[in-house]
Design a protein around this motif. Sequence first.
Motif, mmCIF file in Angstrom:
data_model
loop_
_atom_site.group_PDB
_atom_site.id
_atom_site.type_symbol
_atom_site.label_atom_id
_atom_site.label_comp_id
_atom_site.label_asym_id
_atom_site.label_seq_id
_atom_site.Cartn_x
_atom_site.Cartn_y
_atom_site.Cartn_z
ATOM 1 N N LEU A 175 0.845 -1.190 0.000
ATOM 2 C CA LEU A 175 0.000 0.000 0.000
ATOM 3 C C LEU A 175 0.881 1.241 0.000
ATOM 4 C CD1 LEU A 175 -2.628 -0.825 2.778
ATOM 5 C CD2 LEU A 175 -3.207 -0.159 0.440
ATOM 6 N N LEU A 226 -4.893 6.389 -1.963
ATOM 7 C CA LEU A 226 -4.294 5.109 -1.612
ATOM 8 C C LEU A 226 -4.115 4.271 -2.875
ATOM 9 C CD1 LEU A 226 -6.284 4.026 1.590
ATOM 10 C CD2 LEU A 226 -4.419 5.683 1.364
ATOM 11 N N LEU A 238 -2.334 0.459 -4.459
ATOM 12 C CA LEU A 238 -1.968 -0.909 -4.095
ATOM 13 C C LEU A 238 -1.250 -1.546 -5.279
ATOM 14 C CD1 LEU A 238 -2.265 -3.254 -1.982
ATOM 15 C CD2 LEU A 238 -4.342 -3.905 -3.218
#
Length: 643
Positions: free
Chosen positions: A26, A44, A46
């Motif tokens: 992350l 965010l 990933l």
Amino acid sequence: MNDIEAALAATVVADVQVSPDGERVLYVTSSVATEKDTPPAGTLGLVDAAGGTPRRLTSGSAGDRWPRWSPDGRRVAFLSDREKRGSAQAYLLDLRHGGEAVRLTGHDGGVLALEWSPDGARLALLVAAAGDEPREDHDETVAGEDVGKASLWLLTVPDDAAAGGALPDQHRLSPADRHVGGILDYGPATFGWAPSGDALVATFTASPVFTDQLPAELVTIDLQGGVRGLGTVETFSAMPRFGPDGATVAVNAADGALPALFTLQTVPAGGGSAQLLAPGHPGSFFGFSWLPGGEILAILQEGQQQRLAVVDPAGGPVRDAIAPFDRPGCVTAFSVSADGRRVAFVRADDTSYGEVYVADLGSDTPARRLTDLNPWTREQDYGEVRELSWTSFDGLELQGLLVLPVGYQKGRRYPLLLQIHGGPMGAWLHELRRYPCLDWSQFLARRGYAVLLPNPRGSSGRGTAFLSGIAGNYGEPDFEDLMSGVDAAVDLGVADPERLVVGGWSGGGYLTNWTITHTDRFKAAVSGAGIANWVSFQGTADCRSAFDRYFGVVDEDPETHWLHSPIRYVKAATTPTLILYGEQDARVPPSQGHELHQGLRARGVETRLVLYPREAHAVVERDHQADLLYRVIDWFDTHLSGQ
């Protein structure tokens, strides 16, 4: 898009967190600039540790940040101000099922940080104080009173959190009269769980105000709110963490008193004396994480680079944690998998604002880069950055960076900017800095300047004695260090001694002010957020206790403060000086700029004072950063060319 506009549109990595199993990473991205009256945004992302295309977990204009994996790796807790901009709450995202994140908190002041308990059943929250209630009968304020304190809370995480349901149970853990954490603009990560999950370690201070931070109380808190003191530490953000056996706490703090900051120390969790790790090591430690075997992984700055290093609390040698890179750079953040075998980290260099990497600890295999956030930088021209060493007036060897002009030709001399870093406990490193307006080197290199980025005594990266080398005389030996660095650039045949300019921000602004009142060798100067008068500064700034460590208590020794105040020597100034401040700066109040501006005007020295509204100690709004950079370039160009 020109180079300034491109830089202000850059994407930076603010945080990185590897999953407990080491298979996913992350990270948080944000912009180097904000828009007027708009809180910073964050997203965010990933990505698989094996590589592949990153994907966004969140999107939009909200500020999403501080993601933390649950111990089982199935869920992510994070902070977001999507409901009320500027006030973040805790959210939970279940990666097994997808869907929208579920809000867990509704604190009036918002949440500043969170950490999962080892069993994944609870979240520890650092909760900000609620804002002042509107007052209908009066609008005056009382200085220093009713300052809001951050507090530690516990939240029980539901197994099946659902959007729109009741918020989970949570309660305050820390005493109401203590502030948990350090200076909030240094980062609030100042608590951690015991491996058993029955206690936390944190730091307490009287308030979040800078001057109330030194020293801080190191404490443990059980889940019933019982507090046990472990002594005091000199630190702005200790980041205390329990060791894997629960018997020891590690902190990032000063060896003795400030300015000997950036050492690693351990303290017995049951109380006792602190132990300094790697004593005498010629570097500085920034952030750390315990490894399962009892060693510590830390960011280590040595000279102009920051790398990952392993520190043995039993006294073994400090060693490299991962395979070295083929070019100098700077690790700025990292996270370790639960088994301590894999690390994800952010690394910048001379042409990069920072990318996400992953590596296996102790392996000779090079790290894998997982992101490519600013591909446009490969199309930019950058001045070559060289390491430079020289000897100061007393024989001390000094270091810094010399940025050559784009298109540099050996044997030709160029105008030279001496740019001085802030702190003073900072350093110039091999990196493109997060705020472009604080590092002018590459913008000027594209315009035909050489730039000297020196690390004089008082800088980090050279050990405790070097950091403390200006205690009691800040401004004197470091000024000589700077001038000898300029001489070295001239002796190399790079700098034209008749075309020198100087500038800096914060501590660099102070040393710029000292320089223009102690020499006339520079054709122009730019002083950003610099101290002009230590006596009045100590009565108006929010960081008085920090500089008590340099000059003593001002009311007990005003003479030393006055002796080191540039305004005392302003009658000697002749250098045209541009003065820049954030209008809301509490760290170095704009009144310092007014004193210098009026002093220079009274002596007939060309000067201009520019104040940026809404800005504090760092200028962050896009238009203000652009204006600052254009003003700096124009000021230097005008006074070197005479046009």
